[in-house]
Design a protein around this motif. Structure first.
Motif, mmCIF file in Angstrom:
data_model
loop_
_atom_site.group_PDB
_atom_site.id
_atom_site.type_symbol
_atom_site.label_atom_id
_atom_site.label_comp_id
_atom_site.label_asym_id
_atom_site.label_seq_id
_atom_site.Cartn_x
_atom_site.Cartn_y
_atom_site.Cartn_z
ATOM 1 N N ALA A 3 0.840 -1.205 0.000
ATOM 2 C CA ALA A 3 0.000 0.000 0.000
ATOM 3 C C ALA A 3 0.871 1.250 0.000
ATOM 4 O O ALA A 3 0.570 2.237 -0.686
ATOM 5 C CB ALA A 3 -0.919 -0.023 1.216
ATOM 6 N N GLU A 4 1.952 1.213 0.737
ATOM 7 C CA GLU A 4 2.842 2.388 0.790
ATOM 8 C C GLU A 4 3.565 2.599 -0.538
ATOM 9 O O GLU A 4 3.826 3.731 -0.947
ATOM 10 C CB GLU A 4 3.842 2.229 1.943
ATOM 11 C CG GLU A 4 3.195 2.389 3.312
ATOM 12 C CD GLU A 4 4.044 1.890 4.478
ATOM 13 O OE1 GLU A 4 3.527 1.882 5.604
ATOM 14 O OE2 GLU A 4 5.203 1.488 4.251
ATOM 15 N N LEU A 5 3.873 1.490 -1.213
ATOM 16 C CA LEU A 5 4.521 1.614 -2.531
ATOM 17 C C LEU A 5 3.593 2.308 -3.521
ATOM 18 O O LEU A 5 4.033 3.040 -4.405
ATOM 19 C CB LEU A 5 4.886 0.224 -3.067
ATOM 20 C CG LEU A 5 6.094 -0.442 -2.422
ATOM 21 C CD1 LEU A 5 6.184 -1.902 -2.859
ATOM 22 C CD2 LEU A 5 7.385 0.285 -2.802
ATOM 23 N N GLN A 6 2.291 2.052 -3.359
ATOM 24 C CA GLN A 6 1.327 2.676 -4.255
ATOM 25 C C GLN A 6 1.459 4.200 -4.187
ATOM 26 O O GLN A 6 1.412 4.886 -5.203
ATOM 27 C CB GLN A 6 -0.092 2.238 -3.850
ATOM 28 C CG GLN A 6 -1.163 2.601 -4.857
ATOM 29 C CD GLN A 6 -0.964 1.849 -6.179
ATOM 30 O OE1 GLN A 6 -0.492 0.720 -6.187
ATOM 31 N NE2 GLN A 6 -1.289 2.521 -7.275
ATOM 32 N N THR A 7 1.668 4.711 -2.978
ATOM 33 C CA THR A 7 1.821 6.156 -2.798
ATOM 34 C C THR A 7 3.045 6.643 -3.555
ATOM 35 O O THR A 7 3.010 7.684 -4.210
ATOM 36 C CB THR A 7 1.991 6.478 -1.292
ATOM 37 O OG1 THR A 7 1.018 5.753 -0.572
ATOM 38 C CG2 THR A 7 1.858 7.947 -1.019
ATOM 39 N N VAL A 8 4.157 5.887 -3.460
ATOM 40 C CA VAL A 8 5.385 6.290 -4.171
ATOM 41 C C VAL A 8 5.128 6.282 -5.677
ATOM 42 O O VAL A 8 5.535 7.185 -6.409
ATOM 43 C CB VAL A 8 6.553 5.342 -3.827
ATOM 44 C CG1 VAL A 8 7.808 5.738 -4.592
ATOM 45 C CG2 VAL A 8 6.827 5.330 -2.333
ATOM 46 N N MET A 9 4.410 5.240 -6.137
ATOM 47 C CA MET A 9 4.143 5.137 -7.581
ATOM 48 C C MET A 9 3.275 6.291 -8.062
ATOM 49 O O MET A 9 3.478 6.836 -9.140
ATOM 50 C CB MET A 9 3.453 3.797 -7.879
ATOM 51 C CG MET A 9 4.407 2.619 -7.803
ATOM 52 S SD MET A 9 3.566 1.071 -7.389
ATOM 53 C CE MET A 9 2.525 0.837 -8.787
ATOM 54 N N GLU A 10 2.303 6.663 -7.236
ATOM 55 C CA GLU A 10 1.390 7.731 -7.650
ATOM 56 C C GLU A 10 2.036 9.108 -7.516
ATOM 57 O O GLU A 10 1.707 10.026 -8.248
ATOM 58 C CB GLU A 10 0.108 7.689 -6.799
ATOM 59 C CG GLU A 10 -0.805 6.542 -7.213
ATOM 60 C CD GLU A 10 -1.876 6.246 -6.170
ATOM 61 O OE1 GLU A 10 -1.980 7.009 -5.205
ATOM 62 O OE2 GLU A 10 -2.582 5.233 -6.348
ATOM 63 N N ARG A 11 2.985 9.202 -6.570
ATOM 64 C CA ARG A 11 3.599 10.509 -6.305
ATOM 65 C C ARG A 11 4.538 10.939 -7.415
ATOM 66 O O ARG A 11 4.615 12.088 -7.772
ATOM 67 C CB ARG A 11 4.358 10.443 -4.983
ATOM 68 C CG ARG A 11 4.825 11.785 -4.482
ATOM 69 C CD ARG A 11 5.262 11.723 -3.050
ATOM 70 N NE ARG A 11 6.264 10.694 -2.802
ATOM 71 C CZ ARG A 11 6.313 9.963 -1.696
ATOM 72 N NH1 ARG A 11 5.418 10.121 -0.766
ATOM 73 N NH2 ARG A 11 7.254 9.055 -1.524
ATOM 74 N N ALA B 253 6.342 -3.589 -6.378
ATOM 75 C CA ALA B 253 4.904 -3.816 -6.189
ATOM 76 C C ALA B 253 4.450 -5.021 -7.012
ATOM 77 O O ALA B 253 3.662 -5.849 -6.534
ATOM 78 C CB ALA B 253 4.130 -2.567 -6.596
ATOM 79 N N GLY B 254 4.951 -5.133 -8.231
ATOM 80 C CA GLY B 254 4.583 -6.272 -9.081
ATOM 81 C C GLY B 254 5.007 -7.588 -8.447
ATOM 82 O O GLY B 254 4.237 -8.551 -8.396
ATOM 83 N N ALA B 255 6.246 -7.603 -7.930
ATOM 84 C CA ALA B 255 6.751 -8.826 -7.295
ATOM 85 C C ALA B 255 5.947 -9.136 -6.035
ATOM 86 O O ALA B 255 5.643 -10.296 -5.738
ATOM 87 C CB ALA B 255 8.229 -8.654 -6.949
ATOM 88 N N LEU B 256 5.586 -8.077 -5.296
ATOM 89 C CA LEU B 256 4.799 -8.275 -4.074
ATOM 90 C C LEU B 256 3.411 -8.809 -4.391
ATOM 91 O O LEU B 256 2.908 -9.704 -3.707
ATOM 92 C CB LEU B 256 4.666 -6.937 -3.332
ATOM 93 C CG LEU B 256 5.695 -6.661 -2.253
ATOM 94 C CD1 LEU B 256 5.520 -5.247 -1.714
ATOM 95 C CD2 LEU B 256 5.549 -7.640 -1.094
ATOM 96 N N ASP B 257 2.795 -8.254 -5.435
ATOM 97 C CA ASP B 257 1.459 -8.734 -5.815
ATOM 98 C C ASP B 257 1.500 -10.225 -6.125
ATOM 99 O O ASP B 257 0.684 -11.004 -5.649
ATOM 100 C CB ASP B 257 0.948 -7.955 -7.043
ATOM 101 C CG ASP B 257 0.554 -6.533 -6.677
ATOM 102 O OD1 ASP B 257 0.368 -6.268 -5.472
ATOM 103 O OD2 ASP B 257 0.466 -5.688 -7.586
ATOM 104 N N LEU B 258 2.491 -10.596 -6.936
ATOM 105 C CA LEU B 258 2.616 -12.002 -7.330
ATOM 106 C C LEU B 258 2.829 -12.874 -6.092
ATOM 107 O O LEU B 258 2.151 -13.893 -5.902
ATOM 108 C CB LEU B 258 3.810 -12.135 -8.295
ATOM 109 C CG LEU B 258 4.207 -13.524 -8.746
ATOM 110 C CD1 LEU B 258 3.070 -14.198 -9.486
ATOM 111 C CD2 LEU B 258 5.447 -13.462 -9.645
ATOM 112 N N THR B 259 3.750 -12.446 -5.238
ATOM 113 C CA THR B 259 4.122 -13.271 -4.082
ATOM 114 C C THR B 259 2.996 -13.335 -3.055
ATOM 115 O O THR B 259 2.680 -14.412 -2.541
ATOM 116 C CB THR B 259 5.396 -12.697 -3.427
ATOM 117 O OG1 THR B 259 6.402 -12.600 -4.432
ATOM 118 C CG2 THR B 259 5.901 -13.588 -2.314
#
Lengths: 378, 414
Positions: free
Chosen positions: A223-231, A244-250
């Motif tokens: 969730a915190e990575l999403q903020t970095v991606m959007e920022r 984030a992609g690796a985390l989603d998969l894992t």
């Protein structure tokens, strides 16, 4: 490692595309504190030896695959890592559990600092407690199941320990003949299953195990990575996208294997029977989350403590270099619920594109930071 | 604590002396707590006298301290604020004694708005840079408007010991710096976050400053050189502008900026800095010095001054290193066997601070001095017969931090 004409030992050529097909081939993350060994994994080699898989220390692509004995030739390890190496040389088998045990044993001596030593001791205590809790939950489940037909029986959860033990003994005595085993062997089986369930949690304690706790940390990180991606744009956003992609998969895979494990425990009698008939198959299934999430505890710790060191965005590059490759074996574990091939391929492609990160900080500061990670990933 | 002391009011002399004597022997943490209490007092009165003997130690501890209107107002000028005794007429500097009279003028002109600003500033400490910059972005342009057209206050001479004629020059420095503070802060912020300012960005800021005169140009260049991690791009940009303009006044301004930068280094090396900040502080000084050496390679007189400055800093650094090695590490390590977790971690932190410091300091020369110091320290820390394993491990770790894994492995008992 080969020896040149002038007697110097030389590294073999790095393996460019390290895409393991099984989790054992991927190896198990070893929590070294020596900066050059960041992201190093170990796996069984030929003839009962152990191999090291070391990310290219130059920061370039690929990994070095070396016999464990060549570690000292690669770099001068910290005293902690030298001791960990010695402890691991006596380890029986290479699994996430054996590596964790050796790592805690080494940290508990204090070679990574007093805080890491305390964290290792606390983690051991926590695991023992989790095992007791899992055993308690299994006994509750068994008592409920055996006494289900008797509405006059009080809820076993509200019993005093001595009374619960008495009811559990009675339940085991009742089920043992049905399973064709002695009371003792059923009681032992319950304890063995409890030990295996301790990391994933069971019953009322199913969210408190080490694995669900790690999963929750990883989802928070996502969730915190999403903020970095959007920022932003640029390196940080690109790196956040990769992580984030690796985390989603894992985490998706972890949730599926955890659901399988929980569903196996839904029927306590069937679980006992399965353990008695095919203990290896059951223990392999129960170990899947450990294998799948191996190495991610360090990444979570790196992320959670980033603000104390270099800052989250600055740490992302380093995290990218630590992302564990996802082996194709995962397909056998989750294919009944997820078509994993496309995700794994996309992940591999991104990792290869974004592979060459290394930091330029002082060695001593990185060692200190790595020791601090042991406090958060014991 | 009595009611008198709570308000910063009356404390009897003997009581004050007794409290002071207690405080001198107190731990750093206790001192920081007391100072925080004193800082919160509405009227400090005797409280200032109470902490007076601790000033030197306080400077070394450098706690995050409350910020007030005046400190925030002059924050962009920090690198050129000097002690009144060090201030020279025509220098690109602001004497500390001028800050309060100028600040009072700004406060008076802002009228009722000062109360709102005070309220916003009150909860902040010197460590909250982003919040302070946000308030500064409101305050600084308004201060420029006030001070651009102001006259010396009546108490100027009495409060500062300066002449009336000095007022305008100092006020002009302040308005030039505050006028460019937005640009300087933005470039400094980028640099802290790893984005090196582009040459054209530095040139744009300097060219704009030049519009306000060559003195403003020199001051902004000096402030930028002090605030950015590398001064060399600022020197180059200033040189380029001077070459393009071809005006002697601009060339002299570049010279003045270089002199101010050297003065700034001399001022900075007199400051007492705590060990944990010493490496970062010295890195800034050494970086500036190296940039100045490049810049002044063809100017023998200035080069000689820089060489002398380098020698002074080298000598000071060696002394500082030796003192810290004994005072912060070896002496406290004498009681390592009885140390608790926090004390051991403090020793390890001191050892790392020393390594960071010597890592920078050896760029000035004296590598052998630092090597032998570290070797001797590692020797003194070697495990002793009959010690508990925990103490042995603590010693081995300190040796590892100071001298590396090989020395630590050698010190580890079989």
């Amino acid at each position: 490692m080969t020896t040149s004409d002038d007697g110097n030992r030389q590294l073999p050529a790095p393996v460019q595309d390290f895409l393991p097909t099984t989790f054992l081939e991927r190896g198990i993350a070893v929590p070294f504190t020596t900066p050059m060994l960041a992201g190093t994994r170990t796996r069984p080699g030929e003839r009962n030896t152990m191999e090291l898989i070391v990310p290219n220390p130059s920061g370039g692509r690929g990994v070095y695959i070396l016999p464990w004995d060549d570690l000292a030739a690669l770099c001068r390890p910290t005293v902690h890592d030298a001791r960990l190496t010695a402890v691991l040389s006596h380890a029986q088998g290479v699994t996430p559990t054996t590596i964790r045990k050796a790592a805690r044993e080494t940290a508990a001596i204090g070679l990574a600092g007093r805080a890491a030593a305390a964290a290792a001791r606390n983690a051991d205590t926590g695991d023992r407690q989790a095992s007791l809790t899992a055993n308690f939950e299994l006994l509750l489940a068994l008592v409920r199941r055996i006494e289900a037909s008797d509405p006059t029986m009080a809820n076993p959860q509200n019993e005093r320990p001595a009374d619960l033990e008495r009811r559990a003994r009675r339940a085991i005595a009742k089920i043992a003949p049905e399973l064709g085993r002695t009371h003792e062997s059923i009681a032992n089986a319950m304890e063995e299953i409890a030990a295996l369930y301790s990391s994933v949690g069971i019953g009322a304690a199913s969210s408190a195990g080490r694995i669900p706790t790690l999963l929750a940390r990883l989802l928070r990180m996502r969730a915190e990575l999403q903020t970095v991606m959007e920022r932003g744009s640029g390196d940080a956003a690109q790196e956040a996208d990769l992580v984030a992609g690796a985390l989603d998969l894992t985490t998706n895979c972890a949730r599926i294997v955890l659901a399988d494990i929980r569903s196996a425990a839904a029927d306590i009698i069937a679980l006992l029977r399965r353990w008695l008939v095919e203990p290896d198959a059951l223990s392999h299934m129960l170990a899947r989350p450990e294998w799948l999430l191996d190495g991610w505890d360090r990444i979570a710790a790196l992320w959670e403590t980033a603000e104390m060191h270099r800052g989250q965005e600055e740490t992302l590059g380093e995290i990218c270099g630590l992302i564990p490759a996802v082996p194709r074996e995962i397909g056998h574990w989750v294919n009944h619920q997820l078509n994993i091939d496309a995700d794994v391929q996309r992940h591999h492609r991104k990792v290869i594109l974004l592979e060459d990160w290394r930091t330029g900080r002082g060695v001593m500061d990185i060692i200190r930071r790595n020791e601090a990670l042991l406090e958060h990933a014991a | 604590m009595s009611a008198g002391s709570e308000t910063g009011g009356m404390i009897s002399r003997p009581h004050l002396r007794s409290l002071q004597s207690d405080l001198v022997g107190a731990h750093d943490r206790q001192i920081l707590k007391v100072v925080a209490m004193v800082d919160k007092l509405p009227v400090r009165g005797d409280a200032d006298q109470f902490i007076a003997p601790l000033r030197q130690r306080l400077a070394a501890l450098r706690p995050a301290r409350p910020v007030n209107f005046t400190r925030l107002l002059f924050m962009p000028l920090d690198p050129v604020i000097v002690a009144p005794a060090n201030w020279k007429r025509d220098a690109l500097a602001v004497p500390r004694s001028a800050l309060l009279p100028l600040s009072n003028q700004v406060r008076a002109a802002l009228g009722a708005d000062t109360a709102a600003l005070d309220l916003r500033i009150a909860p902040l400490t010197s460590g909250q840079g982003a919040e302070l910059r946000a308030i500064g972005a409101v305050l600084w342009p308004r201060a420029v408007a006030v001070l651009s057209a102001s006259q010396p206050p009546e108490d100027w001479a009495a409060a500062t010991g300066l002449q009336s004629a000095d007022y305008r020059a100092i006020a002009d420095h302040v308005t030039a710096a505050l006028g460019s503070s937005g640009g300087i802060e933005a470039l400094a912020w980028d640099a802290i976050h790893g984005k090196q300012p582009a040459t054209h960005e530095i040139e744009a800021l300097l060219s704009e400053a030049l519009g306000a005169g060559s003195s403003a140009f020199a001051l902004i260049a000096a402030l930028l050189a002090a605030r950015l991690p590398h001064a060399q791009p600022v020197f180059i940009a200033a040189d380029d502008i001077a070459a393009r303009r071809g005006e002697p006044a601009v060339r002299r301004a570049v010279d003045q900026m270089i002199d101010t930068t050297i003065d700034g280094i001399e001022e900075r090396i007199q400051e007492t800095v705590q060990l944990s900040q010493a490496a970062a502080s010295l890195r800034g000084v050494v970086g500036l010095l190296e940039d100045l050496e490049l810049q002044c390679a063809t100017r023998p007189s200035r080069k000689a001054r820089i060489v002398q400055l380098r020698r002074t800093i080298d000598a000071t650094s060696r002394v500082k290193f030796n003192e810290a090695l004994d005072g912060r590490l070896l002496n406290p390590a004498e009681t390592l066997a009885e140390a608790d977790d926090a004390q051991v971690m403090q020793l390890e932190a001191a050892a790392r601070d020393l390594r960071r410091f010597e890592g920078v300091a050896r760029r000035l020369g004296g590598a052998e001095h630092y090597d032998s110091g570290l070797r001797a320290a590692a020797g003194a820390l070697k495990p002793r017969d009959g010690e508990l394993m925990q103490t042995v491990i603590d010693r081995v770790r300190l040796i590892e931090i100071l001298q590396g894994a090989e020395a630590a492995a050698a010190a580890m008992p079989a």
